[in-house]
Design a protein around this motif. Structure first.
Motif, PDB file in Angstrom:
ATOM      1  N   ASN A 183      14.992 -17.462  53.904  1.00 15.21           N
ATOM      2  CA  ASN A 183      16.212 -16.713  54.390  1.00 15.21           C
ATOM      3  C   ASN A 183      16.516 -15.445  53.082  1.00 15.21           C
ATOM      4  O   ASN A 183      16.346 -14.710  52.174  1.00 15.21           O
ATOM      5  CB  ASN A 183      17.442 -18.024  53.454  1.00 15.21           C
ATOM      6  CG  ASN A 183      16.828 -19.326  53.989  1.00 15.21           C
ATOM      7  OD1 ASN A 183      16.756 -19.416  55.378  1.00 15.21           O
ATOM      8  ND2 ASN A 183      17.379 -20.932  53.158  1.00 15.21           N
ATOM      9  N   LEU A 184      17.991 -15.250  53.707  1.00  9.94           N
ATOM     10  CA  LEU A 184      18.105 -13.791  53.332  1.00  9.94           C
ATOM     11  C   LEU A 184      19.949 -13.881  52.807  1.00  9.94           C
ATOM     12  O   LEU A 184      20.897 -14.002  54.037  1.00  9.94           O
ATOM     13  CB  LEU A 184      17.667 -12.456  53.023  1.00  9.94           C
ATOM     14  CG  LEU A 184      18.442 -11.052  52.839  1.00  9.94           C
ATOM     15  CD1 LEU A 184      17.609 -11.438  51.770  1.00  9.94           C
ATOM     16  CD2 LEU A 184      18.493 -10.322  53.510  1.00  9.94           C
ATOM     17  N   GLU A 185      20.752 -13.995  52.208  1.00 10.96           N
ATOM     18  CA  GLU A 185      22.367 -13.761  51.601  1.00 10.96           C
ATOM     19  C   GLU A 185      22.893 -12.519  50.596  1.00 10.96           C
ATOM     20  O   GLU A 185      21.160 -13.413  49.802  1.00 10.96           O
ATOM     21  CB  GLU A 185      22.570 -14.927  51.886  1.00 10.96           C
ATOM     22  CG  GLU A 185      22.104 -15.823  50.762  1.00 10.96           C
ATOM     23  CD  GLU A 185      22.984 -17.485  50.982  1.00 10.96           C
ATOM     24  OE1 GLU A 185      23.542 -17.702  51.634  1.00 10.96           O
ATOM     25  OE2 GLU A 185      23.485 -18.095  50.415  1.00 10.96           O
ATOM     26  N   ASP A 186      23.571 -12.575  50.572  1.00 14.92           N
ATOM     27  CA  ASP A 186      23.570 -11.575  49.176  1.00 14.92           C
ATOM     28  C   ASP A 186      24.632 -12.440  47.716  1.00 14.92           C
ATOM     29  O   ASP A 186      24.031 -13.849  48.378  1.00 14.92           O
ATOM     30  CB  ASP A 186      24.517 -10.221  48.935  1.00 14.92           C
ATOM     31  CG  ASP A 186      26.639 -11.446  49.213  1.00 14.92           C
ATOM     32  OD1 ASP A 186      26.232 -12.484  49.264  1.00 14.92           O
ATOM     33  OD2 ASP A 186      27.394 -10.105  49.702  1.00 14.92           O
ATOM     34  N   ASP A 187      25.001 -12.395  46.666  1.00 10.60           N
ATOM     35  CA  ASP A 187      25.028 -13.412  45.820  1.00 10.60           C
ATOM     36  C   ASP A 187      26.315 -14.107  45.655  1.00 10.60           C
ATOM     37  O   ASP A 187      27.092 -15.099  45.114  1.00 10.60           O
ATOM     38  CB  ASP A 187      24.685 -12.726  44.399  1.00 10.60           C
ATOM     39  CG  ASP A 187      23.163 -12.081  43.801  1.00 10.60           C
ATOM     40  OD1 ASP A 187      22.515 -13.229  44.778  1.00 10.60           O
ATOM     41  OD2 ASP A 187      22.789 -11.648  43.331  1.00 10.60           O
ATOM     42  N   SER A 188      27.251 -13.356  46.662  1.00 13.17           N
ATOM     43  CA  SER A 188      28.259 -14.186  46.693  1.00 13.17           C
ATOM     44  C   SER A 188      29.078 -15.385  47.066  1.00 13.17           C
ATOM     45  O   SER A 188      30.007 -15.782  46.559  1.00 13.17           O
ATOM     46  CB  SER A 188      29.752 -12.989  47.392  1.00 13.17           C
ATOM     47  OG  SER A 188      29.092 -13.005  48.295  1.00 13.17           O
ATOM     48  N   ASN A 189      28.190 -16.117  47.917  1.00 18.27           N
ATOM     49  CA  ASN A 189      28.766 -17.248  47.637  1.00 18.27           C
ATOM     50  C   ASN A 189      29.558 -17.660  48.360  1.00 18.27           C
ATOM     51  O   ASN A 189      30.434 -18.693  48.072  1.00 18.27           O
ATOM     52  CB  ASN A 189      27.999 -18.555  46.681  1.00 18.27           C
ATOM     53  CG  ASN A 189      26.443 -18.494  46.145  1.00 18.27           C
ATOM     54  OD1 ASN A 189      25.804 -19.092  47.714  1.00 18.27           O
ATOM     55  ND2 ASN A 189      26.424 -18.510  45.507  1.00 18.27           N
ATOM     56  N   LEU A 190      31.021 -16.880  49.346  1.00 19.85           N
ATOM     57  CA  LEU A 190      31.727 -16.772  49.434  1.00 19.85           C
ATOM     58  C   LEU A 190      32.265 -17.973  50.932  1.00 19.85           C
ATOM     59  O   LEU A 190      31.067 -18.200  51.410  1.00 19.85           O
ATOM     60  CB  LEU A 190      31.889 -15.392  50.838  1.00 19.85           C
ATOM     61  CG  LEU A 190      32.023 -14.409  49.591  1.00 19.85           C
ATOM     62  CD1 LEU A 190      32.421 -13.062  51.296  1.00 19.85           C
ATOM     63  CD2 LEU A 190      32.876 -14.151  48.773  1.00 19.85           C
TER      64      LEU A 190
END
Ligand SMILES: *[C@@H]1O[C@H](CO)[C@@H](O)[C@H](O)[C@H]1NC(C)=O
Length: 415
Positions: free
Chosen positions: A288-295
């Motif tokens: 998986n890939l996503e940024d750290d912001s957990n929006l």
């Protein structure tokens, strides 16, 4: 002799292959690959799709070649793998192919997504490429709560999502293919005219210009809308190719293999050539890939609208009526105000940019409630990938808008 690998990018001119190409062969600085071939169905000269200001300059580099080809034809695919005069076989294959338009009928989804992936994977395996990285878009409905890791049982979204997912099974079933799959959250970035987030940014700009809050259809729940920068998609794609090349499929499966579950209609197996039986266990390395912001949706809304000097609110009218009406019937009404205003913005811009491909029109798919969360712990711990853009900052937003203004695809207005 250069020890750098050579690479082919298939497809994705309309999504992220331009960003990946700019990472592999940057305009300034040293290239990561010895030579790069990019293949898609579009013409680039003259362009038959949006290219952004940077990509044509990448194509001018001496070790970069672009070919227009119909990848639904196996013989054409085979010829795409033939190295140029004096060069060895290609080392890395980046598979960014697949139909991304929701409204295409199932035959098209099968022929442009499933079939193309299957042909490419088969040819790449025959040629023993060292790494084959497949990009998987977030065409899934994630659950609101849960681990959001690679083991989570996510449901492919709609016909399009089903065939993208089926493509993963088809690729995973090719034992000797050095396959690794990168599954991304919703992507944004410079020159990215594709996807929900870009569309969201345009609409937020409209409400900012109107000095009105942007209104959202869905109640301000805590449902995740996770995002990632296109440069991180490119960076992670490269990191996975390097990781795979050092391991090979068997070992990569042992370290990071996940079962790609059957999610299709069983009756299709007989009619669709190359579909893998539901009983076959398909295992492939998946990250998986996503940024750290957990929006959450509300936080995403706040982040983007605040950049344009406005706010994000929830539309009580639609919340109340959505239960009574079909969303399909409300799409035109919802779009009316902001599409008209965007048209005003691009035609009164200095200079006017009436033909920009950036649009404020939100189709049914972009309006429907979506829950996207793909926790990226695994790629960080197993591959050691470090995010370039851990959060969507105002600085990053400014960079995107400035680049679009400079190329004349974003309105330049006195506010
Ligand atoms: C690509 O090839 C397929 C199969 O021959 C054909 O049906 C399709 O029309 C071709 N597409 C284009 C754009 O030429």
């Amino acid at each position: 002799m250069s020890a750098k690998p050579s690479a082919i990018i298939f497809g994705g001119l309309n999504t992220f292959s331009r960003t990946l190409a700019a990472l592999l062969v940057p305009l300034e600085g040293e290239a990561l690959v010895s030579n790069l071939r990019i293949i898609d169905k579009y013409s680039v000269a003259p362009p038959t799709t949006y290219l952004g200001a940077e990509f044509p300059k990448v194509l001018e580099k001496p070790n970069v070649e672009y070919r227009q080809a119909n990848l639904t034809v196996p013989a054409t695919v085979a010829s795409c793998f033939e190295p140029s005069e004096g060069q060895g076989p290609f080392d890395y294959v980046f598979d960014l192919t697949g139909e991304v338009q929701w409204d295409r009928p199932e035959e098209i989804q099968i022929s442009r997504t499933f079939n193309v992936a299957r042909i490419l994977g088969g040819e790449a395996a025959r040629r023993h490429v060292k790494a084959y990285v497949r990009i998987q878009h977030p065409f899934y409905e994630c659950s609101e709560k849960g681990s959001h890791d690679e083991k989570e049982n996510v449901k492919p979204d709609d016909v399009l999502g089903t065939w993208w997912h089926e493509s993963l099974r088809a690729l995973a079933a090719i034992d000797n293919l050095n396959l690794v799959i990168l599954r991304t959250a919703m992507v944004y970035g410079p020159y990215i005219d594709f996807g929900t987030i870009t569309n969201f940014i345009v609409v937020a700009a409209v409400y900012g210009y109107m000095k009105q809050p942007m209104k959202c259809l869905w109640s301000p729940g805590k449902h995740p809308n996770h995002i990632v920068h296109s440069e991180d998609v490119a960076g992670a794609t490269w990191a996975l190719a390097e990781w795979m090349a050092g391991l090979g499929r068997k070992e990569a499966n042992a370290i990071a293999g996940e079962e790609i579950l059957f999610k299709n209609d069983k009756s299709k197996v007989k009619s669709v050539e190359g579909m893998v039986s539901p009983d076959t266990k398909c295992i492939a390395p998946l990250f998986n890939l996503e940024d750290d912001s957990n929006l959450t949706l509300a936080e995403l809304g706040k982040t983007v609208t605040s950049f344009f000097g406005t706010g994000f609110e929830f539309h009580s009218f639609f919340i109340n009526t959505a239960a009574k009406f079909k969303l399909e019937d409300l799409v035109e009404e919802i779009n009316e105000a902001h599409v008209g205003e965007w048209t005003r913005m691009i035609t009164t811009s200095n200079p006017p940019i009436p033909n920009t491909q950036y649009t404020a029109y939100m189709d049914l798919n972009k309006l429907k409630k979506s829950v996207i969360a793909f926790d990226a712990t695994k790629i960080k711990s197993v591959v050691g990938y470090k995010l370039r853009h851990p959060t969507l900052t105002n600085h990053v937003m400014q960079n995107i808008i400035d680049k679009l203004k400079a190329e004349g695809s974003w309105p330049n207005l006195e506010s």
